[in-house]
Write a protein that holds these residues in place. Structure first.
Motif, PDB file in Angstrom:
ATOM      1  N   LEU A 195       0.684  -1.192   0.039  1.00  0.00           N
ATOM      2  CA  LEU A 195       0.212   0.032  -0.128  1.00  0.00           C
ATOM      3  C   LEU A 195       0.917   1.289   0.258  1.00  0.00           C
ATOM      4  O   LEU A 195       0.810   2.241  -0.696  1.00  0.00           O
ATOM      5  N   ALA A 196       1.823   1.139   0.819  1.00  0.00           N
ATOM      6  CA  ALA A 196       2.969   2.304   0.807  1.00  0.00           C
ATOM      7  C   ALA A 196       3.669   2.817  -0.411  1.00  0.00           C
ATOM      8  O   ALA A 196       3.856   3.915  -0.484  1.00  0.00           O
ATOM      9  N   ARG A 197       3.924   1.769  -1.269  1.00  0.00           N
ATOM     10  CA  ARG A 197       4.891   2.014  -2.370  1.00  0.00           C
ATOM     11  C   ARG A 197       4.118   2.001  -3.471  1.00  0.00           C
ATOM     12  O   ARG A 197       4.782   2.489  -4.642  1.00  0.00           O
ATOM     13  N   ALA A 198       2.780   1.454  -3.600  1.00  0.00           N
ATOM     14  CA  ALA A 198       1.914   1.647  -5.054  1.00  0.00           C
ATOM     15  C   ALA A 198       1.857   3.026  -5.442  1.00  0.00           C
ATOM     16  O   ALA A 198       1.294   4.076  -4.718  1.00  0.00           O
ATOM     17  N   ASP A 199       2.418   3.177  -6.593  1.00  0.00           N
ATOM     18  CA  ASP A 199       1.944   4.388  -7.330  1.00  0.00           C
ATOM     19  C   ASP A 199       0.551   4.553  -7.758  1.00  0.00           C
ATOM     20  O   ASP A 199      -0.276   5.254  -7.700  1.00  0.00           O
ATOM     21  N   TRP A 200       0.207   3.311  -8.342  1.00  0.00           N
ATOM     22  CA  TRP A 200      -1.322   3.238  -8.797  1.00  0.00           C
ATOM     23  C   TRP A 200      -1.859   2.006  -8.092  1.00  0.00           C
ATOM     24  O   TRP A 200      -1.178   0.575  -8.068  1.00  0.00           O
ATOM     25  N   TRP A 201      -2.979   1.888  -7.523  1.00  0.00           N
ATOM     26  CA  TRP A 201      -3.519   0.793  -6.888  1.00  0.00           C
ATOM     27  C   TRP A 201      -4.988   0.604  -7.752  1.00  0.00           C
ATOM     28  O   TRP A 201      -5.634   1.368  -7.972  1.00  0.00           O
ATOM     29  N   SER A 202      -5.152  -0.612  -8.474  1.00  0.00           N
ATOM     30  CA  SER A 202      -5.967  -1.087  -9.411  1.00  0.00           C
ATOM     31  C   SER A 202      -6.608  -2.131  -8.907  1.00  0.00           C
ATOM     32  O   SER A 202      -6.134  -3.241  -8.707  1.00  0.00           O
ATOM     33  N   CYS A 203      -8.018  -2.285  -8.802  1.00  0.00           N
ATOM     34  CA  CYS A 203      -8.636  -3.354  -8.220  1.00  0.00           C
ATOM     35  C   CYS A 203     -10.176  -3.300  -8.502  1.00  0.00           C
ATOM     36  O   CYS A 203     -10.443  -2.214  -9.102  1.00  0.00           O
ATOM     37  N   ASN A 204     -10.911  -4.428  -8.329  1.00  0.00           N
ATOM     38  CA  ASN A 204     -12.374  -4.173  -8.802  1.00  0.00           C
ATOM     39  C   ASN A 204     -13.451  -3.936  -7.531  1.00  0.00           C
ATOM     40  O   ASN A 204     -12.739  -3.831  -6.416  1.00  0.00           O
ATOM     41  N   GLU A 205     -14.399  -3.827  -7.865  1.00  0.00           N
ATOM     42  CA  GLU A 205     -15.223  -3.420  -6.644  1.00  0.00           C
ATOM     43  C   GLU A 205     -15.432  -4.516  -5.561  1.00  0.00           C
ATOM     44  O   GLU A 205     -15.379  -3.865  -4.506  1.00  0.00           O
ATOM     45  N   ARG A 206     -15.353  -5.758  -5.956  1.00  0.00           N
ATOM     46  CA  ARG A 206     -15.293  -6.760  -4.630  1.00  0.00           C
ATOM     47  C   ARG A 206     -14.042  -6.231  -3.721  1.00  0.00           C
ATOM     48  O   ARG A 206     -14.026  -6.487  -2.599  1.00  0.00           O
ATOM     49  N   GLU A 207     -12.836  -6.357  -4.505  1.00  0.00           N
ATOM     50  CA  GLU A 207     -11.637  -6.054  -3.965  1.00  0.00           C
ATOM     51  C   GLU A 207     -11.769  -4.863  -2.993  1.00  0.00           C
ATOM     52  O   GLU A 207     -11.082  -4.707  -1.860  1.00  0.00           O
ATOM     53  N   ALA A 208     -12.057  -3.663  -3.612  1.00  0.00           N
ATOM     54  CA  ALA A 208     -12.280  -2.508  -3.004  1.00  0.00           C
ATOM     55  C   ALA A 208     -13.237  -2.491  -1.732  1.00  0.00           C
ATOM     56  O   ALA A 208     -12.880  -2.078  -0.832  1.00  0.00           O
ATOM     57  N   ARG A 209     -14.365  -3.314  -1.721  1.00  0.00           N
ATOM     58  CA  ARG A 209     -15.303  -3.503  -0.700  1.00  0.00           C
ATOM     59  C   ARG A 209     -14.498  -4.200   0.324  1.00  0.00           C
ATOM     60  O   ARG A 209     -14.705  -3.957   1.595  1.00  0.00           O
ATOM     61  N   GLY A 229      -1.852   4.387  -3.380  1.00  0.00           N
ATOM     62  CA  GLY A 229      -1.793   5.347  -4.376  1.00  0.00           C
ATOM     63  C   GLY A 229      -1.066   6.434  -4.506  1.00  0.00           C
ATOM     64  O   GLY A 229      -1.593   7.665  -4.491  1.00  0.00           O
ATOM     65  N   ARG A 230       0.160   6.528  -4.625  1.00  0.00           N
ATOM     66  CA  ARG A 230       1.076   7.820  -4.553  1.00  0.00           C
ATOM     67  C   ARG A 230       0.634   8.587  -5.675  1.00  0.00           C
ATOM     68  O   ARG A 230       0.730   9.917  -5.935  1.00  0.00           O
ATOM     69  N   ALA A 231       0.121   8.045  -7.075  1.00  0.00           N
ATOM     70  CA  ALA A 231      -0.313   8.765  -7.944  1.00  0.00           C
ATOM     71  C   ALA A 231      -2.013   8.810  -8.104  1.00  0.00           C
ATOM     72  O   ALA A 231      -2.622   9.761  -8.583  1.00  0.00           O
ATOM     73  N   GLY A 232      -2.444   7.586  -7.675  1.00  0.00           N
ATOM     74  CA  GLY A 232      -3.910   7.524  -7.833  1.00  0.00           C
ATOM     75  C   GLY A 232      -4.362   6.021  -7.513  1.00  0.00           C
ATOM     76  O   GLY A 232      -3.518   5.143  -7.341  1.00  0.00           O
ATOM     77  N   VAL A 233      -5.757   5.866  -7.531  1.00  0.00           N
ATOM     78  CA  VAL A 233      -6.551   4.612  -7.441  1.00  0.00           C
ATOM     79  C   VAL A 233      -7.300   4.339  -8.352  1.00  0.00           C
ATOM     80  O   VAL A 233      -8.077   5.571  -8.937  1.00  0.00           O
ATOM     81  N   LEU A 234      -7.526   3.167  -9.039  1.00  0.00           N
ATOM     82  CA  LEU A 234      -8.741   2.919  -9.742  1.00  0.00           C
ATOM     83  C   LEU A 234      -9.439   1.980  -9.328  1.00  0.00           C
ATOM     84  O   LEU A 234      -9.014   0.812  -8.809  1.00  0.00           O
ATOM     85  N   VAL A 235     -10.722   1.876  -9.423  1.00  0.00           N
ATOM     86  CA  VAL A 235     -11.707   0.841  -8.952  1.00  0.00           C
ATOM     87  C   VAL A 235     -12.420   0.434 -10.226  1.00  0.00           C
ATOM     88  O   VAL A 235     -13.323   1.241 -10.699  1.00  0.00           O
ATOM     89  N   ARG A 236     -12.446  -0.904 -10.700  1.00  0.00           N
ATOM     90  CA  ARG A 236     -12.991  -1.371 -11.949  1.00  0.00           C
ATOM     91  C   ARG A 236     -14.271  -1.694 -11.651  1.00  0.00           C
ATOM     92  O   ARG A 236     -14.629  -2.401 -10.659  1.00  0.00           O
ATOM     93  N   THR A 237     -15.351  -1.263 -12.396  1.00  0.00           N
ATOM     94  CA  THR A 237     -16.725  -1.523 -12.059  1.00  0.00           C
ATOM     95  C   THR A 237     -17.346  -2.128 -13.074  1.00  0.00           C
ATOM     96  O   THR A 237     -18.688  -2.350 -13.218  1.00  0.00           O
ATOM     97  N   GLY A 238     -16.859  -3.037 -13.991  1.00  0.00           N
ATOM     98  CA  GLY A 238     -17.309  -3.893 -15.090  1.00  0.00           C
ATOM     99  C   GLY A 238     -18.153  -2.995 -16.095  1.00  0.00           C
ATOM    100  O   GLY A 238     -17.717  -2.172 -16.720  1.00  0.00           O
ATOM    101  N   PRO A 239     -19.381  -3.218 -16.223  1.00  0.00           N
ATOM    102  CA  PRO A 239     -20.145  -2.562 -17.077  1.00  0.00           C
ATOM    103  C   PRO A 239     -20.348  -1.009 -16.800  1.00  0.00           C
ATOM    104  O   PRO A 239     -20.701  -0.143 -17.757  1.00  0.00           O
ATOM    105  N   GLY A 240     -19.973  -0.662 -15.484  1.00  0.00           N
ATOM    106  CA  GLY A 240     -19.983   0.516 -15.182  1.00  0.00           C
ATOM    107  C   GLY A 240     -18.829   1.561 -15.688  1.00  0.00           C
ATOM    108  O   GLY A 240     -18.698   2.735 -15.331  1.00  0.00           O
ATOM    109  N   GLY A 241     -17.703   0.751 -15.967  1.00  0.00           N
ATOM    110  CA  GLY A 241     -16.561   1.382 -16.440  1.00  0.00           C
ATOM    111  C   GLY A 241     -15.378   1.492 -15.210  1.00  0.00           C
ATOM    112  O   GLY A 241     -15.003   0.274 -14.745  1.00  0.00           O
ATOM    113  N   ALA A 242     -15.068   2.693 -14.748  1.00  0.00           N
ATOM    114  CA  ALA A 242     -13.861   2.693 -13.782  1.00  0.00           C
ATOM    115  C   ALA A 242     -14.039   4.004 -13.021  1.00  0.00           C
ATOM    116  O   ALA A 242     -14.374   4.886 -13.250  1.00  0.00           O
TER     117      ALA A 242
END
Length: 319
Positions: A195-209, A229-242
């Motif tokens: 968590l501390a070193r990640a520049d980008w954290w990318s995961c899906n809805e379940r993992e974010a929950r 996310g030293r640069a940012g975070v992405l949460v992928r939401t399937g048909p909803g995009g991200a």
């Protein structure tokens, strides 16, 4: 918007930026089923295939977008290891580690139901034996991107090794962490440095929950951005995009491209691979996510795990 060709990090003559994938390539035994079997039951597959998968899918996704890729994970000696190395070579991916003797590459059974949803069971092999001495052979340079999966972080050997290696990386190396389905099984002493070193954290809805306890993906993305996310975070939401949260900014929903889903296997991997390639090509995060959404949309229209599209196919969809 198209990503530019991946540029050298050190000017003319320097080696181009590359994606260094720290694991894990396994062999996927994929079965297409009319329904999942009940406990103690059985069901006949309408179609099946045996192919390399796991980490390969992210690497193929990035390579097909024009980003040079190197596999820094482990691989075994045996028929599954031979299959994995053959498909890595075929995809133009550099293999950085020697094969482990006396242990084959592991495998995963992927059951795909008629909706395209998939269910996995995995038997780890050589790819789960990454240690500190193996990581010492890897020398990412500023401008490179390092990909870390939750499978690696959850394995008893790989996880502690990566937890010790990640904090020592040059700050100019971009680290992308995707915690994957095993996110709840990552030990806290391993999860914390990731968590501390990640520049980008990318995961899906379940993992974010699971990481935040929040059902709403926008709220979960904001909560994650406060932790990583030293640069940012992405949460992928399937048909909803991200949902995209750039460091210091507000959450932004980047819409998906509507398609008919045939097989969602490998869609998240195609998304991460395309996102990495777009960042390396100089796109801003929102445009990079849009290309990643397009890559995932194209991937789910095809059967199989390594179905990431080419850069030209993504160009045509986002145009």
């Amino acid at each position: 918007m198209s990503a530019d060709p991946v540029r050298p990090a050190g000017g003319a003559g320097a080696r181009p930026a590359r994606l260094v994938h720290t694991g894990n390539v396994v062999v996927d035994v994929v079965m297409y089923l009319p329904r999942l079997p009940e406990t103690g039951g059985d069901v006949l597959a309408s179609e099946s295939r045996i192919t390399a998968g796991g980490g390969l899918n992210v690497m193929v996704g990035a390579a097909r977008q024009g980003l040079p890729v190197a596999y820094a994970g482990m691989h075994g000696t045996g028929p599954f290891g031979d299959l994995a190395r053959g498909q890595l070579t075929e995809a133009g991916i550099e293999v950085l580690q020697p094969p482990l003797p006396d242990l084959d590459t592991g495998f995963s059974v992927a059951m795909v139901d008629p909706s395209g949803e998939r269910t996995f069971a995995t038997s780890p092999g050589a790819e789960a034996r990454l240690g500190p001495a193996d990581l010492a052979r890897i020398e990412p340079r500023p401008g490179d991107l390092v990909y870390v999966s939750g499978y690696s972080l959850a394995y008893p050997s790989n996880g502690p090794a990566l937890a010790g290696w990640l904090p020592a990386l040059d700050p100019g190396v971009t680290v992308i962490v995707d915690p994957g389905p095993l996110v709840a099984e990552i030990p806290a002493p391993v999860l914390a440095p990731a968590l501390a070193r990640a520049d980008w954290w990318s995961c899906n809805e379940r993992e974010a929950r699971l990481l935040t306890g929040l059902e709403d993906p926008v709220a979960a993305a904001s909560a994650l951005a406060a932790r990583t996310g030293r640069a940012g975070v992405l949460v992928r939401t399937g048909p909803g995009g991200a949902v995209l949260v750039v460091r210091g900014g507000e959450p932004v929903v980047v819409p998906a491209f509507p398609v008919r889903v045939v097989d969602s296997n490998g869609a998240g991997d195609a998304h991460v691979g395309a996102f990495a390639a777009a960042l390396a090509g100089g796109l801003d995060p929102a445009d990079a996510v849009r290309r990643a959404n397009a890559a995932a949309a194209l991937a789910v229209t095809r059967r199989g795990p390594a179905t990431a599209p080419t850069a030209a196919e993504v160009d045509a969809l986002v145009r």
